[in-house]
Write an enzyme that holds these catalytic residues in place. Structure first.
Site, short mmCIF file in Angstrom:
data_model
loop_
_atom_site.label_atom_id
_atom_site.label_comp_id
_atom_site.label_asym_id
_atom_site.label_seq_id
_atom_site.Cartn_x
_atom_site.Cartn_y
_atom_site.Cartn_z
N PRO A 201 0.81 -1.21 0.00
CG PRO A 201 -0.56 -1.48 1.82
CD PRO A 201 0.77 -1.88 1.29
CD GLU A 202 3.37 2.78 -4.25
OE1 GLU A 202 3.54 3.93 -4.65
OE2 GLU A 202 3.68 1.78 -4.92
CG HIS B 194 -0.47 -15.05 6.96
ND1 HIS B 194 0.60 -15.67 7.58
CD2 HIS B 194 -0.59 -15.61 5.76
CE1 HIS B 194 1.10 -16.58 6.76
NE2 HIS B 194 0.39 -16.57 5.64
NE ARG C 241 7.48 -9.99 2.17
CZ ARG C 241 8.21 -9.35 1.27
NH1 ARG C 241 7.62 -8.76 0.25
NH2 ARG C 241 9.50 -9.31 1.38
#
Length: 286
Positions: free
Chosen positions: A2-3, A95, A118
């Site tokens: 995400p930017e 996750h 991650r």
DNA sequence: AAACTAACCTGGGGGC
DNA sequence: TGCCCCCAGGTTAGTT
């Protein structure tokens, strides 16, 4: 992942369902993603304000009465973080690291779920002075490119002192301009017709103007399209973005330029894969 | 000052 | 099918 456009889309998608809600319960499935004050601290506090700064999401939490401290809950999604809403704490998908029960405004509780493959993303809970004063856990961040005040003059000032930094590295530097990541840096440089390895100090006034305009234009269009979904990214309701259909260079190495047909190139710059059109973005100014 | 590497993690894809 | 290597939207720390 995400930017700025993705983080802003997440914020907007969450806001109607979480503002005014009280935190009922925090389930911390993965303790290492949580920093700062204990998660239980926020139980009973109300979310009164949400904000984005660069790629950071901030939630302002206020006590119900006049007693007690207000807090900032600061979230960074890094590469694969997702913040979504669901009606119950289950099912616990793979996750999942944090589950927050919200209620009080809606008849049924709403659960805010943080998933991150991650595990690079994290939450920080810090005492707040006021909603106007951002927490100092945030690193030094440059100006917000979508603020009305952002223009060529501001950009020029931010680049000053970084004359020997290449443009790709400059755009990725959050202290110069906040919120740009690898996808949008490449798209912005294409839109401004500047080669990624040009040095910041080599730009003339017109080029800085083009760059400032491209930063705003690309990011605004991406926000309108609800961001870019390549793989993981979804908004608060699991909806994908659509700016991936508008990409001119990112991920298009070896394919023809959509503007001039020249083959899009790819190389590593500033440690990141960088895509550009050698004809549209000549190293030497046209 | 800036370039480069590694680190933090997991998973997907390509090559063999 | 499996193994190995490289790659990935981010950021920081340590080194040259």
């Amino acid at each position: 992942m995400p930017e700025l456009p993705e983080v802003e889309t997440v914020r907007r998608s969450l806001e109607p369902s979480i503002l005014g809600q009280f935190v009922r319960h925090v389930i911390l499935d993965t303790p290492s993603v949580w920093r700062g004050a204990d998660p239980d601290t926020v139980t009973g506090l109300r979310i009164t304000f949400s904000k984005r700064r660069g790629k950071y999401l901030l939630f302002f939490l206020e006590p119900a009465g006049t007693e007690g401290l207000a807090y900032w809950l600061v979230v960074h999604l890094r590469m694969t973080g997702r913040l979504t809403l669901q009606g119950s704490p289950d099912p616990v998908r793979l996750h999942t690291h944090v589950r927050i029960e919200l209620g009080g405004k809606t008849p049924q509780p709403v659960w805010l779920i943080f998933q991150d493959t991650r595990r690079f993303g994290h939450f920080s809970l810090v005492p707040a002075q006021s909603a106007d004063q951002l927490p100092d856990v945030l690193p030094c961040l440059g100006p917000e490119p979508l603020d009305a005040a952002f223009d060529a003059k501001v950009l020029g000032r931010q680049l000053f002192g970084h004359g020997r930094l290449n443009l790709k590295a400059a755009l990725l530097n959050q202290a110069i301009v906040a919120g740009i990541g690898n996808i949008y840096a490449d798209e912005i440089l294409f839109a401004s017709r500047l080669a990624p390895d040009r040095l910041a100090g080599s730009l003339d006034e017109a080029e800085i103007g083009r760059l400032a305009e491209a930063i705003r234009d690309v990011l605004l269009r991406a926000v309108e399209q609800c961001g870019t979904t390549l793989k993981d990214y979804v908004d608060g309701w699991n909806r994908k973005g659509s700016f991936q259909h508008c990409l001119m260079v990112y991920g298009r190495a070896g394919q023809p330029c959509r503007r001039c047909d020249m083959t899009i190139q790819k190389k590593k710059l500033a440690g990141r894969s960088t895509h550009w059109c050698p004809a549209c973005q000549p190293y030497l100014p046209a």
